[in-house]
Design a protein around this motif. Structure first.
Motif, PDB file in Angstrom:
ATOM      1  N   VAL A 147       0.836  -1.204   0.000  1.00  0.00           N
ATOM      2  CA  VAL A 147       0.000   0.000   0.000  1.00  0.00           C
ATOM      3  C   VAL A 147       0.867   1.249   0.000  1.00  0.00           C
ATOM      4  O   VAL A 147       0.518   2.264  -0.623  1.00  0.00           O
ATOM      5  N   LEU A 148       2.018   1.191   0.680  1.00  0.00           N
ATOM      6  CA  LEU A 148       2.937   2.327   0.668  1.00  0.00           C
ATOM      7  C   LEU A 148       3.470   2.583  -0.740  1.00  0.00           C
ATOM      8  O   LEU A 148       3.596   3.741  -1.161  1.00  0.00           O
ATOM      9  N   HIS A 149       3.772   1.507  -1.477  1.00  0.00           N
ATOM     10  CA  HIS A 149       4.193   1.667  -2.869  1.00  0.00           C
ATOM     11  C   HIS A 149       3.094   2.347  -3.693  1.00  0.00           C
ATOM     12  O   HIS A 149       3.374   3.263  -4.485  1.00  0.00           O
ATOM     13  N   CYS A 150       1.861   1.884  -3.508  1.00  0.00           N
ATOM     14  CA  CYS A 150       0.733   2.475  -4.254  1.00  0.00           C
ATOM     15  C   CYS A 150       0.526   3.932  -3.868  1.00  0.00           C
ATOM     16  O   CYS A 150       0.258   4.781  -4.721  1.00  0.00           O
ATOM     17  N   SER A 151       0.654   4.236  -2.572  1.00  0.00           N
ATOM     18  CA  SER A 151       0.460   5.616  -2.112  1.00  0.00           C
ATOM     19  C   SER A 151       1.519   6.536  -2.694  1.00  0.00           C
ATOM     20  O   SER A 151       1.227   7.692  -3.046  1.00  0.00           O
ATOM     21  N   THR A 152       2.746   6.044  -2.798  1.00  0.00           N
ATOM     22  CA  THR A 152       3.810   6.847  -3.400  1.00  0.00           C
ATOM     23  C   THR A 152       3.498   7.168  -4.852  1.00  0.00           C
ATOM     24  O   THR A 152       3.654   8.315  -5.305  1.00  0.00           O
ATOM     25  N   GLN A 153       3.031   6.164  -5.593  1.00  0.00           N
ATOM     26  CA  GLN A 153       2.675   6.383  -6.989  1.00  0.00           C
ATOM     27  C   GLN A 153       1.491   7.345  -7.120  1.00  0.00           C
ATOM     28  O   GLN A 153       1.461   8.196  -8.021  1.00  0.00           O
TER      29      GLN A 153
END
Length: 202
Positions: A147-153
Motif C-alpha cells: 500500500v505504501l508503494h501504491c500511495s507513493t505512486q
C-alpha cells in the motif's frame, strides 16, 4: 537553454516515476506478480514517452502520458483496496498472479525484520517425524508495504499545478528576448497551451 519551472517540474516528476516504477517492477518480478508486471511495463513506456515529449516539446506525447495517468491512478487504487481487503477484494486471492501460480507478494516472506519460527504441527502425534509449521514475524506487514508503494505512486501521479499558473509562465516565456527574432519553445506541465501568433501588417 533554460526552461520554465512547469516544464522542469514535469521532467522531474517523470524521472521520479520512472525510478519508482522500475523499483516496483523488480520486486513484482521476484514475487511472480504477473498482472502488476504487465501494468508496470506499460507505465514505464508511458513515462518514457511523457519524458521524451517534455524534453522534445512534443505535445501529443505529453497528452498521451497525462491520459495514461488516469489509468495508473485507478490501478493503484485497485491494488490498495486489494491488499487492504476493501470492496469485497482479498489479498489472499490470486488475482495479481493471474491464477498462474500461488505466489504472493515478495515482501510477505522478505519484509523488513522478518524471521521464521518453526513450530510442530497440530497432528504431530500421527507422524513419526512431526511436520513443522513456519510462522513469520515481521516489523511491518507486507500488505502495508504494498500500500505504501501504491500511495507513493498516487502522490507523484496526482501532483499537479494550477493551469492558470502554467499559462502565465507560458506567456512570460513567449515574451523573452523579443529582439532575438527566435520564438521560444512552449513549456508543458499538466496542460498544453497553444499561443497563436498575431500578425500585424505595417
Amino acid at each position: 537553454m533554460g526552461c520554465c519551472s512547469g516544464r522542469c517540474m514535469l521532467i522531474l516528476l517523470c524521472c521520479v516515476q520512472l525510478i519508482t516504477a522500475v523499483e516496483r517492477q523488480v520486486f513484482d518480478f521476484l514475487g511472480y506478480q504477473w498482472a502488476p508486471i504487465m501494468v508496470n511495463f506499460f507505465h514505464i513506456i508511458m513515462v518514457i514517452l511523457g519524458l521524451f515529449g517534455a524534453v522534445q516539446y512534443q505535445s501529443r506525447y505529453v497528452v498521451t502520458y497525462l491520459l495514461w495517468m488516469f489509468v495508473w491512478i485507478g490501478w493503484n487504487v485497485f491494488v490498495s483496496c486489494l491488499y487492504l481487503d476493501l470492496g469485497g477484494l482479498s489479498k489472499d486471492s490470486h488475482i495479481l498472479s493471474l491464477g498462474v501460480s500461488s505466489h504472493s507478494s515478495w515482501w510477505k516472506n522478505n519484509g523488513p525484520g522478518c524471521y521464521s519460527q518453526s513450530l510442530p504441527s497440530d497432528r504431530w502425534q500421527d507422524n513419526q517425524n512431526p511436520k513443522l509449521t513456519t510462522v513469520l514475524s515481521c516489523w511491518v506487514k507486507y500488505q502495508y508495504i504494498e500500500v505504501l508503494h501504491c500511495s507513493t505512486q498516487l502522490l507523484v501521479s496526482s501532483t499537479r499545478r494550477d493551469p492558470r499558473h502554467a499559462q502565465g509562465e507560458h506567456a512570460n516565456s513567449m515574451q523573452k528576448d523579443p529582439r532575438s527574432g527566435v520564438e521560444p519553445r512552449n513549456c508543458y506541465f499538466t496542460t498544453i497551451t497553444t499561443v497563436q501568433p498575431t500578425i500585424t501588417n505595417k
